[in-house]
Every structure is written in C-alpha cells, then in structure tokens.
Design a protein around this motif. Structure first.
Motif, PDB file in Angstrom:
ATOM      1  N   LEU A  24     -11.460   8.483   4.090  1.00  0.00           N
ATOM      2  CA  LEU A  24     -11.331   8.271   2.932  1.00  0.00           C
ATOM      3  C   LEU A  24     -12.661   7.707   1.946  1.00  0.00           C
ATOM      4  O   LEU A  24     -12.916   6.688   2.230  1.00  0.00           O
ATOM      5  CB  LEU A  24     -10.282   6.865   2.772  1.00  0.00           C
ATOM      6  CG  LEU A  24      -9.731   6.399   1.615  1.00  0.00           C
ATOM      7  CD1 LEU A  24      -8.889   7.797   0.934  1.00  0.00           C
ATOM      8  CD2 LEU A  24      -8.679   5.226   1.777  1.00  0.00           C
ATOM      9  N   PRO A  25     -13.418   8.700   1.529  1.00  0.00           N
ATOM     10  CA  PRO A  25     -14.551   8.267   1.205  1.00  0.00           C
ATOM     11  C   PRO A  25     -14.670   7.895  -0.332  1.00  0.00           C
ATOM     12  O   PRO A  25     -14.874   8.475  -1.379  1.00  0.00           O
ATOM     13  CB  PRO A  25     -15.295   9.641   1.228  1.00  0.00           C
ATOM     14  CG  PRO A  25     -14.309  10.807   0.826  1.00  0.00           C
ATOM     15  CD  PRO A  25     -13.090  10.068   1.684  1.00  0.00           C
ATOM     16  N   ILE A  26     -14.202   6.486  -0.555  1.00  0.00           N
ATOM     17  CA  ILE A  26     -13.871   6.073  -1.611  1.00  0.00           C
ATOM     18  C   ILE A  26     -14.839   4.727  -1.865  1.00  0.00           C
ATOM     19  O   ILE A  26     -14.817   3.776  -0.836  1.00  0.00           O
ATOM     20  CB  ILE A  26     -12.688   5.879  -2.063  1.00  0.00           C
ATOM     21  CG1 ILE A  26     -11.833   5.138  -1.173  1.00  0.00           C
ATOM     22  CG2 ILE A  26     -11.999   7.323  -2.366  1.00  0.00           C
ATOM     23  CD1 ILE A  26     -10.347   4.680  -1.596  1.00  0.00           C
ATOM     24  N   ALA A  27     -15.072   4.117  -3.014  1.00  0.00           N
ATOM     25  CA  ALA A  27     -15.595   2.684  -3.071  1.00  0.00           C
ATOM     26  C   ALA A  27     -14.415   1.853  -3.356  1.00  0.00           C
ATOM     27  O   ALA A  27     -13.078   2.338  -3.557  1.00  0.00           O
ATOM     28  CB  ALA A  27     -16.432   2.691  -4.503  1.00  0.00           C
ATOM     29  N   PHE A  31     -11.655   2.179 -10.006  1.00  0.00           N
ATOM     30  CA  PHE A  31     -10.499   3.536  -9.914  1.00  0.00           C
ATOM     31  C   PHE A  31     -10.062   3.586 -11.390  1.00  0.00           C
ATOM     32  O   PHE A  31     -10.031   2.548 -12.223  1.00  0.00           O
ATOM     33  CB  PHE A  31      -9.284   3.043  -9.125  1.00  0.00           C
ATOM     34  CG  PHE A  31      -9.491   2.704  -7.651  1.00  0.00           C
ATOM     35  CD1 PHE A  31      -8.852   1.609  -6.958  1.00  0.00           C
ATOM     36  CD2 PHE A  31     -10.310   3.770  -7.122  1.00  0.00           C
ATOM     37  CE1 PHE A  31      -9.124   1.697  -5.813  1.00  0.00           C
ATOM     38  CE2 PHE A  31     -10.407   3.433  -5.589  1.00  0.00           C
ATOM     39  CZ  PHE A  31      -9.925   2.453  -5.041  1.00  0.00           C
ATOM     40  N   ALA A  32     -10.307   4.651 -11.720  1.00  0.00           N
ATOM     41  CA  ALA A  32      -9.815   5.181 -13.096  1.00  0.00           C
ATOM     42  C   ALA A  32      -8.219   5.082 -13.044  1.00  0.00           C
ATOM     43  O   ALA A  32      -7.652   4.822 -12.229  1.00  0.00           O
ATOM     44  CB  ALA A  32     -10.154   6.641 -13.204  1.00  0.00           C
ATOM     45  N   ALA A  33      -7.834   4.723 -14.679  1.00  0.00           N
ATOM     46  CA  ALA A  33      -6.565   4.887 -14.666  1.00  0.00           C
ATOM     47  C   ALA A  33      -5.670   6.012 -14.424  1.00  0.00           C
ATOM     48  O   ALA A  33      -6.182   7.218 -14.580  1.00  0.00           O
ATOM     49  CB  ALA A  33      -6.000   4.109 -16.373  1.00  0.00           C
ATOM     50  N   LEU A  34      -4.450   6.020 -13.877  1.00  0.00           N
ATOM     51  CA  LEU A  34      -3.651   7.115 -13.465  1.00  0.00           C
ATOM     52  C   LEU A  34      -2.733   7.327 -14.688  1.00  0.00           C
ATOM     53  O   LEU A  34      -2.480   6.589 -15.844  1.00  0.00           O
ATOM     54  CB  LEU A  34      -3.082   7.006 -11.959  1.00  0.00           C
ATOM     55  CG  LEU A  34      -4.002   6.733 -11.039  1.00  0.00           C
ATOM     56  CD1 LEU A  34      -3.276   6.400  -9.756  1.00  0.00           C
ATOM     57  CD2 LEU A  34      -5.053   8.029 -10.747  1.00  0.00           C
ATOM     58  N   ASP A  42       2.245   6.881  -3.298  1.00  0.00           N
ATOM     59  CA  ASP A  42       2.277   6.438  -2.061  1.00  0.00           C
ATOM     60  C   ASP A  42       3.651   7.329  -1.283  1.00  0.00           C
ATOM     61  O   ASP A  42       3.875   6.880  -0.164  1.00  0.00           O
ATOM     62  CB  ASP A  42       2.222   4.940  -1.791  1.00  0.00           C
ATOM     63  CG  ASP A  42       3.238   4.298  -2.330  1.00  0.00           C
ATOM     64  OD1 ASP A  42       3.906   4.728  -3.340  1.00  0.00           O
ATOM     65  OD2 ASP A  42       3.591   3.105  -1.895  1.00  0.00           O
ATOM     66  N   LEU A  43       4.326   8.023  -1.960  1.00  0.00           N
ATOM     67  CA  LEU A  43       5.576   8.443  -1.360  1.00  0.00           C
ATOM     68  C   LEU A  43       5.329   9.758  -0.642  1.00  0.00           C
ATOM     69  O   LEU A  43       4.276  10.408  -0.880  1.00  0.00           O
ATOM     70  CB  LEU A  43       6.710   8.690  -2.470  1.00  0.00           C
ATOM     71  CG  LEU A  43       7.229   7.525  -3.025  1.00  0.00           C
ATOM     72  CD1 LEU A  43       8.075   7.734  -4.158  1.00  0.00           C
ATOM     73  CD2 LEU A  43       7.694   6.444  -2.088  1.00  0.00           C
ATOM     74  N   ASP A  84      -5.710   4.728  -3.959  1.00  0.00           N
ATOM     75  CA  ASP A  84      -5.936   4.593  -2.576  1.00  0.00           C
ATOM     76  C   ASP A  84      -4.922   5.701  -2.013  1.00  0.00           C
ATOM     77  O   ASP A  84      -5.295   6.367  -1.386  1.00  0.00           O
ATOM     78  CB  ASP A  84      -5.642   3.405  -2.059  1.00  0.00           C
ATOM     79  CG  ASP A  84      -6.664   2.333  -2.429  1.00  0.00           C
ATOM     80  OD1 ASP A  84      -7.543   2.542  -2.991  1.00  0.00           O
ATOM     81  OD2 ASP A  84      -6.625   1.227  -1.642  1.00  0.00           O
ATOM     82  N   ALA A  85      -3.723   5.833  -2.348  1.00  0.00           N
ATOM     83  CA  ALA A  85      -2.834   6.690  -2.136  1.00  0.00           C
ATOM     84  C   ALA A  85      -3.061   8.204  -2.331  1.00  0.00           C
ATOM     85  O   ALA A  85      -3.031   9.096  -1.432  1.00  0.00           O
ATOM     86  CB  ALA A  85      -1.319   6.300  -2.547  1.00  0.00           C
TER      87      ALA A  85
END
Length: 382
Positions: A24-27, A31-34, A42-43, A84-85
């Motif tokens: 999971l290579p993330i800061a 996070f941008a708006a989805l 996450d489902l 994250d999901a």
C-alpha cells in the motif's frame, strides 16, 4: 460521497502490515475527493478484477485478502476510508497479477517447487522469530496466515529459479578468467589451524578452574566436547567448543604461536587471553596456499552466475509482465479515482516475504580421539 480527511491517523496492525510489505504505497494524508455516488470502496468486488493471458485471477482470493485486512483496519464507523480501500484493492490486484505471470512463466519453462522445499523454507522463517508465540501472533496478523506465507515462499523460489535459469550459461570463460586475475586476494588462503576452545572468563579462580579442566581432558576423565558443553563460558559452548578455522590475523600472537607448534589431537596449555583463560584442541593444521585458476574456475562460474541471477531477479517481474497479456479490470473501473491517488507511470511495489538467509553454522565437535600432552611446556601466567 464525502472526501476523506487529510489529517494523518493511526493505522491498525493489519494495515501497517500491508504498508510495511509494500502493498500500500500511499501517504497518510492528502487524499483527493472521491465520487459523490455514495458507493463504498471497502466492500467486496462482485466482478472479475483482472485477467492474465485470458485467465481470470482468483476473485475469491482477492475478496478473502480484502476481508481479512478490512476486519482489522475499519474505523469507528465500521468502514475503511474510501481512498485507503481503493488503494488496498488495487495493491491486492497487482499482487495477484504478479503471482499469475510468475506461475505462467514457470509453467512454460517446466519449473515447479516441491512441497518439501516450501516446508523447509517455512520452518526456517518460523525459526527466525524469537519465540513460537511471536510467530503465532505474526500468523494471526497476516492476511491468509500460513497459506499466504507458503504461497509467497513458493513465488519467491519460482522467481529465483526463473532468474537463475535465464542466467545459466551467460558467463564466458574470459569473464571467469578476468574475475580470477582481478581478485588475487580472494584465492589466497593463509595458514589455518582448525581447533576447538574451552574458555573460562576472567575471575579470581579462572586460571585454576581452566587448568583443572584441562587436566581432566588430558587424563581422559571427560571428553573435550563434553567439557566445553558443560564448563566453557565462551560463545561456542553449546557446540562442544565449535570446530573453526583460525588464522594468525584473528588471534592474539601468543595463542597463534602455541597452536602452530602442535600436532592434530594435542592440547595447548592454559593460555591467558583478553576474555579469560582458555585451552584449545587442535584438529588440523592447514598450510598456506594460492589456489590455481583451474581449481576455482567452477566456483567463480557459479558465483558470477548467482550475481547475474540476482540482477535478473530485480527486473524479472516487469519483464514477465511485459510478455504477458494483462487486463486490470479493477484499475479500469476506477481509473478516474486512482489517477488522483497514484502518480502516473510509478510502478507499485508488491509484497514478498524476505526469509532469513541461511549461513553455515560452526560445526559441533563430536567426542573424538583422546587429546595428548604437548611436548613443549610453556608456563602461562597465573
């Protein structure tokens, strides 16, 4: 759908595992708006997530890995933040694609890994933990537990073999010769003495105890190896004194002088060292020698092929991917969202267990021939 918070937050253990493994290579923030569609990221996925060479990767395994991790990283509202999901799912897809291209290449070249090899590597991995309980806890925190670990071991071994097979036969005679000529020190062996030690650490009665123990060994009332296991205070105690090769460069001068004057099977006198008082059993005195090219050519050949294989291993997955037909359906479905979270052109890093390398342990000393007294008596300092 609400945008996730940009404030860094604590990660539960399972998500930290994915982060540490490179899945999971993330800061932690920014996070941008989805999308505002209200869809939860996450489902489980209900449609195929990827194809490799026209074969779908396992959707069942994808959702199993997702469910295991999701159960451990949900926030107070019972869900994983959408960014994250999304990245977690994408990382799982990429991992499954890596496994699929590895399996396809191995099958094409007729390579496989036997269960007994996986068993041995799994056991070595388990033994690298300080306690069995620590390993058990690790299993409980690892998505898919022992099944995943064994699968990753198999993948690692397959990739090593693919890289090694590609490297075989790539080293020429001239390369081997050049290596030999440019590394003269690597093929010079100084005089060595193979010996075992019993050490008594510095104390008021250390010399007396060491001398008494040496006399018992000399008289045959106790074997040297047993004396080492029961009474030595040195690091090789559990190995019966540990038969090791010693050189002049690794010993105090008076200890080396005492050793080279002896024949195999003889004991040194009790010698004072920086650590305490010790006596040693000589097994073999090996002469200084320079190895000829013909003697070490196979070793150099194998060494260079290993180096080539290691280099091949670094770029193996990108190459295997370039030769396979890959369709990442998940990434296509969420392309607009992923482009804000992943930098274009940046290759994701994927998980692989880094098992401890094995190294040859010192050879335990069996109960051998009786030691004999030295012909020259040099009185040590009390």
């Amino acid at each position: 759908m609400e945008a996730t918070s940009s404030r860094p937050r604590s990660r539960p253990p399972a998500l930290r595992w994915w982060l540490a493994a490179g899945l999971l290579p993330i800061a932690l923030g920014g996070f941008a708006a989805l999308s505002a569609s209200g869809e939860r990221m996450d489902l489980p996925e209900e449609e195929e997530v990827a194809f490799v060479n026209d074969k779908p990767v396992s959707l069942e395994r994808f959702n199993r890995l997702l469910a295991f991790t999701a159960a451990r990283v949900t926030t107070a509202d019972g869900r994983i933040p959408d960014a994250d999901a999304l990245l977690l799912k994408n990382a799982i897809v990429e991992k499954l694609i890596d496994e699929a291209v590895t399996d396809a290449a191995a099958k094409e070249q007729g390579l496989e890994v036997e269960e007994k090899e996986i068993d041995a590597a799994y056991e070595a991995f388990a033994q690298s933990f300080p306690t069995s309980e620590a390993f058990k806890q690790y299993l409980e925190r690892t998505p898919d537990g022992s099944t995943a670990i064994r699968g990753d071991i198999r993948q690692r071994l397959l990739r090593e073999r693919l890289a090694k097979q590609d490297a075989a036969g790539t080293v020429s005679y001239d390369e081997v010769k050049r290596y030999y000529e440019s590394h003269p020190g690597a093929f010079h062996q100084p005089q060595r003495v193979s010996a075992s030690e019993v050490l008594v650490l510095h104390a008021d009665d250390a010399y007396a105890r060491a001398k008494e123990l040496r006399e018992k060994v000399l008289q045959g009332s106790i074997a040297f190896a047993d004396a080492a296991r029961k009474f030595s205070e040195g690091p090789t105690r559990d190995l019966g004194g540990a038969r090791v090769d010693l050189t002049e460069a690794t010993l105090e001068a008076h200890v080396w002088k005492a050793l080279v004057e002896l024949e195999p099977g003889q004991l040194t006198e009790v010698l004072e060292t920086k650590e305490g008082y010790s006596f040693l059993l000589v097994h073999e005195v090996l002469p200084e020698l320079d190895l000829k090219f013909e003697e070490v050519q196979p070793e150099i050949q194998a060494r260079l092929e290993r180096l080539y294989a290691d280099a091949r291993l670094q770029g193996l997955l990108p190459e295997l991917r370039s030769k396979a037909f890959i369709k990442n359906l998940f990434a296509e479905r969420y392309a607009d969202l992923l482009k804000d979270l992943l930098k274009p052109g940046t290759a994701s890093e994927h998980a692989s267990f880094s098992l401890p390398s094995t190294s040859s342990a010192p050879e335990p000393v069996p109960a051998g021939p009786e030691a004999t007294a030295t012909s020259q008596q040099s009185r040590p300092r009390p």
